[in-house]
Design an enzyme around this catalytic site. Structure first.
Site, PDB file in Angstrom:
ATOM      1  N   ASP A 124       3.652  13.656  81.003  1.00 13.02           N
ATOM      2  CA  ASP A 124       3.756  14.321  79.723  1.00 13.02           C
ATOM      3  C   ASP A 124       4.034  13.220  78.709  1.00 13.02           C
ATOM      4  OD1 ASP A 124       4.065  16.384  77.862  1.00 13.02           O
ATOM      5  OD2 ASP A 124       6.238  16.162  78.026  1.00 13.02           O
TER       6      ASP A 124
ATOM      7  N   ASP B  80       8.142  21.702  80.604  1.00 13.61           N
ATOM      8  CA  ASP B  80       7.112  21.421  81.595  1.00 13.61           C
ATOM      9  C   ASP B  80       7.328  22.099  82.933  1.00 13.61           C
ATOM     10  OD1 ASP B  80       6.344  19.703  79.635  1.00 13.61           O
ATOM     11  OD2 ASP B  80       7.364  17.991  80.525  1.00 13.61           O
TER      12      ASP B  80
ATOM     13  N   ASP C  14       9.772  16.308  81.197  1.00 12.73           N
ATOM     14  CA  ASP C  14      11.198  16.413  80.906  1.00 12.73           C
ATOM     15  C   ASP C  14      11.850  17.629  81.562  1.00 12.73           C
ATOM     16  OD1 ASP C  14      10.353  18.519  79.393  1.00 12.73           O
ATOM     17  OD2 ASP C  14      10.720  17.565  77.463  1.00 12.73           O
TER      18      ASP C  14
END
Lengths: 647, 69
Positions: A348, A546, A542
């Protein structure tokens, strides 16, 4: 605080008790060995028969039935209740051997009573060494348990009083002097200092703390006095969570272990049957009762389920302990097996590759800049998004405009009304959706994007009035981490809600070639699923936005900084926010799994080779017992060797 | 519900599997896992299963529960 530190270190009492048995056993066994060996080696007896036999029986009795009592008791109970364990094998082996010493007086069988004492003495020795090695395997975890503070200095009125940790309540103000341990999780309300958090996050550099910062219990305050308001105590603290997590991981079964477990569970009864058949077979074919008993006893004592049973958990214990020390928490043991198969690593962007603290870098405005910022900040003030916060921080005005009909358009921007004007702030996608022409600003926006900046476009009644560029700088070691992963042959992918151009610019800076841009938060899991068609995927995020993607991936690695970790989300959790942690987690998983495989191989090989040898009658019972003791010691020691691996 | 056990007396791998086997025989117990290295176990069971039943099951295999959480 938690009850862990009141407990005795797990292995100590066990080690002490084995040690005692070991010393006493040998005090009695050495004379037996001398008596037996003199007869065998030099052909003369120190004592005449039958005195020698009587003495051996007398010396052997305490070794088998007093110092070995726990083993005999446990073993016999196992035989009676059909809950066979390895004590059952040793108990049966030693008792049969001892019995021959008595029967020997009738002359029908040779005297194996000395052997029984030697078997017990070697068994005890093996168990002692194994307990030592097991203790070493869990040393990191025990250190974690011992980390928690025992006392805290609490401010009551104007007085500082020292109280035991379990009396500290949430909301108490704790005074932490330089060099002291911060007793529990809290938030700094006064004072400034730097804090050494290495023991729980693996972060080697001290972290500066000022008013408003969170601190973690068990970390060490270095140079200033901190006044900390306790926010979590006991089982809710970060440290308590880490410990629970590590223990939980130890309890999860790794797929490769399944076969070993199955064998372990039927191992002892199988050996009992095998030993009986061996004895009967030898009687039948050789007719030599003494020899048959000797071989049967050798089969009983050579077989040991321990090497098989310890192969996986000890290596996992050492691996997870090594991880915990570096802020890498393996939550699911299975992850270390899966990690080996991973080909694609998806990151991410925000908060993972970048610091997650965006700042406004450029403003392009078609109206006076101050007016633009006030309008933007008035809307963004109502949003929780990091970009919104960056815009609000930049603006710093006292009075905001009144906003009505405010709406967050997830992954795209916000909208709301100021007076009668409809204000829309958002990315390119949102502007396209609303058919708003970027007009004169097109070039500036493109340039911002080329530079890797996220651009928020502001429109008033569907007319663009300005653009605000926000950049989120890379974490210090992101580039190095990606470089190492690329050169290790992984395909690295970045996934982000940013538009293509911005995303590619960031990816270029950090060294990632594949970018999936314009992804709404809820679609990340779907993108991961698509990538899984090409190979196993590890997802790094994190853990807050997510969670679905972490779950969808084959190995989910959640990262956080300090206390802000979504522990539940990942298979592996990184306490420290650095991407180097990802590289270490991968290396550690691979090394641990390799060690498990190695251990299982040796454990299987040992049994596959040793048991047939014992059946064939090649091994003396004492040699068989020594081999058995060595097999489990070797497996545990080999697990400890994992520590030499550089992670 | 999930119960966490501290268990005394285990010293070999088959001890752990014995306890697991014995625990799984208790009606209402869905899953049992015992870790030799930590001297701990976890039991997943229906709410109706009492601590006493758990203790008895562990005792049947020859070991002692020192704590249930």
């Amino acid at each position: 605080m938690n009850e862990h530190h009141h407990e005795e270190p797990v292995e100590d009492s066990e080690i002490v008790s084995w040690k005692k048995k070991l010393i006493w056993s040998w005090i009695f066994t050495i004379p037996i060995a001398v008596l037996m060996l003199s007869e065998r080696l030099f052909g003369f007896s120190i004592l005449e028969m039958p005195y020698s036999s009587i003495l051996i029986l007398a010396l052997g009795f305490p070794v088998v039935f007093i110092f070995g009592w726990d083993t005999i008791k446990g073993g016999v109970r196992g035989l009676v209740t059909f809950y066979f364990n390895m004590d059952s094998l040793i108990a049966l082996g030693t008792m049969v051997a001892y019995l021959t010493g008595i029967l020997a007086f009738t002359g029908i069988v040779a005297d194996y009573s000395g052997v029984s004492a030697m078997i017990m003495a070697f068994f005890t020795t093996g168990k002692y060494v194994e307990a030592l090695a097991r203790g070493r395997a869990s040393q990191e975890i025990r250190k974690l348990l011992e980390l928690s503070a025992k006392n805290a200095r609490v401010l009551r009125g104007n007085k500082e009083i020292e109280i035991p940790m379990d009396e500290v309540k949430v909301g108490d103000i704790l005074v932490v002097k330089p060099g002291e341990k911060i007793p529990t999780d809290g938030v700094v309300i006064k004072g400034e200092s730097s804090v050494d958090e290495s023991m729980v996050t693996g972060e080697s550099l001290p972290v500066d703390k000022i008013k408003g910062n969170n601190v973690i219990g068990a970390t060490i305050n270095q140079d200033g006095i901190l006044y900390v308001k306790a926010t979590k105590v006991g089982k809710d603290t970060f440290l308590a969570h880490i410990i629970e997590l590590v223990e939980e991981a130890q309890g999860t079964k790794i797929p490769i272990q399944k076969l070993a477990d199955k064998i372990t569970s039927i191992f002892v009864p199988a050996i009992l049957i095998l030993a009986t058949l061996t004895f009967l077979g030898w009687i039948f074919f050789s007719g030599d009762l003494s020899r048959s008993i000797g071989v049967g006893v050798a089969v009983l004592v050579i077989a040991c389920p321990c090497a098989l049973g310890l192969a996986t958990p000890t290596a996992l214990m050492v691996g997870s302990g090594m991880g915990a020390k570096r802020g890498i928490l393996i939550r699911k043991g299975e992850a270390i097996q899966t990690m080996k198969e991973v080909k694609i690593i998806v990151f991410d962007k925000t908060g993972t590759i970048t610091k997650g603290k965006p700042e406004v870098t450029d403003v392009k405005s078609l109206i006076p800049e101050k007016d633009l910022m006030v309008i933007a900040a008035s809307l963004e003030k109502l949003s929780e998004h990091p970009i919104a916060k960056a815009i609000v921080n930049k603006t710093s005005v006292k009075t905001y405009k009144k906003v009505s009909a405010f709406k967050v358009l997830r992954g795209r921007g916000v909208e709301g009304k100021i007076g009668k004007d409809l204000i829309i702030i958002g990315n390119r996608t949102l502007m396209n959706e609303r058919k708003i022409n970027l007009g004169k600003l097109e070039n500036s926006i493109e340039q911002f994007e080329e530079e890797g900046k996220t651009t928020m476009i502001v429109a008033n009644n569907k007319k663009v009035i300005g653009a605000i560029a926000v950049a989120d700088s890379l974490k210090d070691d992101s580039r190095e981490a990606i470089r190492r992963l690329n050169s290790a042959g992984y395909k690295t992918v970045m996934i982000t809600g940013d538009n293509e151009r911005t995303a590619k610019a960031i990816a270029r800076q950090v060294g990632i070639s594949d970018v999936i841009a314009n992804v709404l938060p809820e679609d990340k899991a779907k993108k991961v699923e698509e990538l899984q068609r090409q190979g196993m995927v590890a997802f790094i995020g994190d853990g807050i936005n997510d969670a679905p993607a972490l779950k969808q991936s084959n190995v989910g690695i959640a990262m956080g900084t300090g206390t802000d970790i979504a522990i539940e989300a990942g298979d592996i959790v990184l306490a420290r926010g650095s991407l180097i942690g990802v590289v270490q987690a991968i290396n550690l998983s691979k090394a641990t799994f390799a060690k498990i495989k190695q251990n299982l191989f040796w454990a299987f090989a040992y049994n596959v080779i040793a048991i047939p040898l014992a059946i064939a009658g090649v091994l003396h019972p004492v040699v068989a017992e020594i081999a058995m003791a060595l097999s489990s010691v070797t497996v545990v020691t080999n697990a400890n060797l994992l520590r030499n691996k550089k992670i | 519900m999930k119960k966490k056990l501290s268990i005394e007396g285990m010293h070999c791998a088959s001890c752990a599997t014995n306890i697991e086997k014995s625990l799984k025989k208790v009606s209402g117990v869905k899953e049992a896992s015992v870790v030799l290295m930590l001297k701990k176990g976890t039991v997943e069971c229906e709410d109706s299963v009492t601590d006493d039943e758990i203790k008895k099951a562990v005792a049947r295999a020859g070991y002692k529960v020192t704590k249930i959480e």
